[in-house]
Design an enzyme around this catalytic site. Sequence first.
Site, mmCIF file in Angstrom:
data_model
loop_
_atom_site.group_PDB
_atom_site.id
_atom_site.type_symbol
_atom_site.label_atom_id
_atom_site.label_comp_id
_atom_site.label_asym_id
_atom_site.label_seq_id
_atom_site.Cartn_x
_atom_site.Cartn_y
_atom_site.Cartn_z
ATOM 1 N N ASN A 290 37.116 32.228 -23.856
ATOM 2 C CA ASN A 290 38.121 33.221 -23.467
ATOM 3 C C ASN A 290 39.245 32.504 -22.738
ATOM 4 O O ASN A 290 39.084 32.102 -21.584
ATOM 5 C CB ASN A 290 37.452 34.273 -22.567
ATOM 6 N N LYS A 292 41.983 33.791 -21.866
ATOM 7 C CA LYS A 292 42.698 34.750 -21.007
ATOM 8 C C LYS A 292 44.219 34.575 -21.222
ATOM 9 O O LYS A 292 44.639 34.424 -22.348
ATOM 10 C CB LYS A 292 42.276 34.561 -19.563
ATOM 11 N N HIS A 376 36.674 43.521 -21.289
ATOM 12 C CA HIS A 376 36.556 42.495 -20.251
ATOM 13 C C HIS A 376 36.818 43.135 -18.893
ATOM 14 O O HIS A 376 37.653 44.024 -18.768
ATOM 15 C CB HIS A 376 37.554 41.366 -20.528
ATOM 16 N N GLU A 378 38.438 42.225 -16.559
ATOM 17 C CA GLU A 378 39.845 42.159 -16.139
ATOM 18 C C GLU A 378 40.665 43.276 -16.771
ATOM 19 O O GLU A 378 41.795 43.534 -16.360
ATOM 20 C CB GLU A 378 40.406 40.762 -16.458
ATOM 21 N N GLU A 456 28.846 39.867 -18.100
ATOM 22 C CA GLU A 456 29.609 38.989 -17.217
ATOM 23 C C GLU A 456 29.685 39.594 -15.820
ATOM 24 O O GLU A 456 30.500 40.511 -15.578
ATOM 25 C CB GLU A 456 31.040 38.827 -17.738
ATOM 26 N N GLY A 462 35.189 33.071 -12.877
ATOM 27 C CA GLY A 462 36.258 32.245 -12.328
ATOM 28 C C GLY A 462 36.006 31.772 -10.906
ATOM 29 O O GLY A 462 36.910 31.254 -10.253
ATOM 30 N N SER A 502 31.543 31.609 -14.999
ATOM 31 C CA SER A 502 31.402 30.211 -14.565
ATOM 32 C C SER A 502 30.360 29.432 -15.372
ATOM 33 O O SER A 502 29.713 28.520 -14.842
ATOM 34 C CB SER A 502 31.104 30.137 -13.058
HETATM 35 P P1 PGA Z 1 34.864 31.927 -16.417
HETATM 36 O O1 PGA Z 1 35.363 33.250 -17.189
HETATM 37 O O2 PGA Z 1 33.960 31.183 -17.360
HETATM 38 O O3 PGA Z 1 36.114 31.174 -16.090
HETATM 39 O O4 PGA Z 1 34.133 32.378 -15.202
HETATM 40 C C1 PGA Z 1 34.520 33.972 -18.025
HETATM 41 C C2 PGA Z 1 35.232 35.197 -18.548
HETATM 42 O O5 PGA Z 1 35.937 35.875 -17.804
HETATM 43 O O6 PGA Z 1 35.097 35.533 -19.732
#
Ligand code: PGA
Length: 543
Positions: A290, A292, A376, A378, A456, A462, A502
């Site tokens: 991803n 983003k 997601h 977000e 997630e 992140g 992460s």
């Molecule tokens: P990350 O993000 O691996 O940077 O924690 C995962 C995601 O949001 O899909």
Amino acid sequence: MHTIAAAALLATAHALQLPWKPAAVAAPPSAPAAIAADDHRRAVIGGHNWLTHAPPSYFARDKLTVKGPRANTDVGAPVDATRPLVKLGDVAVGSWSCSEGGWLSPAPRTSTEWFIMLEGEGSVDEEDGTRHRFAAGDVVVLPRGWSGRWDVQKDLHKVWAVHTHADDGRSTSPVIATPSQMSDGDIYKAGDTAVRVWTRQPGPVEVRDKATTESIYVLSGEMFVTNQDGSAVRCVAGDTVALPRGWTGRYDVASAVKAVSVVVGKETTSAAAPAPSHAGGKRRPIVGGNWKCNPATASSLDELCRNFDGVAPYLDKCDVYVCPSNLHVALVKDNFTPGIHVAPQNCNFKGCGAYTGEMSVDQIQDLGLGWVLIGHSERRGEFGLPTPAESNQLMATKLQYILDQGLNCVFCIGEPLSIRQKGIQAVLAECADQLTDIVPILRQLSDKSRVVIAYEPVWAIGTGEAATPEQAQETHKGIRDWIAANVDRATADAIRIQYGGSANAGNAPELSSFPDIDGFLVGGASLKPEIADIVKAIAEAKV
Ligand code: PGA
């Protein structure tokens, strides 16, 4: 000789660099009389209980019989040409080509047709004007009852199979799929007709009294298919094979074979078509990257794409997709190693029209993409920005639309820290809340590999603080158990659940060793070459 040790013969043929010659090629007693002289390249002639095989040369355009200009055209002056291969009860296989033009096809079809586009471009319109375009490499299903119009935009050539069957009220909408962008599984399934993509790994497979009639178009790899009397054919990319119901014989796969097939009849365990990837409790791992809202410059895209080159050796064991930012999807979609899917990070739930700022599933499909990611955190209000959160109900609407249009979906869920701090029961209640609206959709879905759940935890995204493998396993198992109780056991066993938050090359091997972790959704680490190590970790762990 009753059974050929094809693998051993293959090894010899390879060592000597000789073209494969079947040891015993016998025309079966039931071979049809009207075999043309130039059919000598068909190693075995088919019929009841015998396989039929056609190399690409059998369907070469100069081998097709020109039928002359079509009488019913309303655009251009198309000329079409055909060549049949075999008829096995209610299933027939052949090839067709047609030059540019268009015509109405008002009579509802009396058979379901599957075809793979070898060359050209065309489209079929439904009665309401909805247009379905297809081009070389695509697999198209025109169900019984379809009527509308045909247009050939660029001289087309295809291999087809039809199944003539009774009307059973199924959907009459065409289904289009691009196999190179699809994981194993059904493209279409209705009644006794299934169109699917499958991959078979090297090794022998015995088939006894095959329950279905199957026509196979080989996309890649190499295998030998042997009749009961020992007559065998070598099948490679571009070959068409038809196996009748009742067939007994064996496959010897020399290098992983990927194929598209249409299977007609009630399947039992003796069916030759490989079982779906999740059969026997085995789920094919899947890793997504991803990106983003990254990178800032289009000039960095190539470097990010190259990070994925290292996953190539694992693509036969693991599905891989990348979610570039919306602006970059079209720029990078052809810049990955073939077999890597590109999945936009969002979509709308209607077709095209007055939806400023949206991307429609139809546009995604038109770009030839097979996957889309939704939900997601977000987008579910965890942006840290004052944008409205997308609701569970909206997610369900999107998911239904995505599946109806023939795309596959990564469906994200996960809890914020405040809920994790209350313990696992609160976490599972939150996950259940995010899944409840899609229960009827999952229940109806015949190919469970088309929806992937990405779990997630928001607090791990992140932050560099991944869930511990035990925490992730406990949550994945809890989600699977909830699906078993609220959807059904088969869905729970088959559906893939990815972990995200992460995930990196350091923690992937241990996370991969847990049984309910089927893959990863990777943010930050997917912008780095270590994405290949993450794919390697899960591909090797799930062998
Ligand atoms: P990350 O993000 O691996 O940077 O924690 C995962 C995601 O949001 O899909």
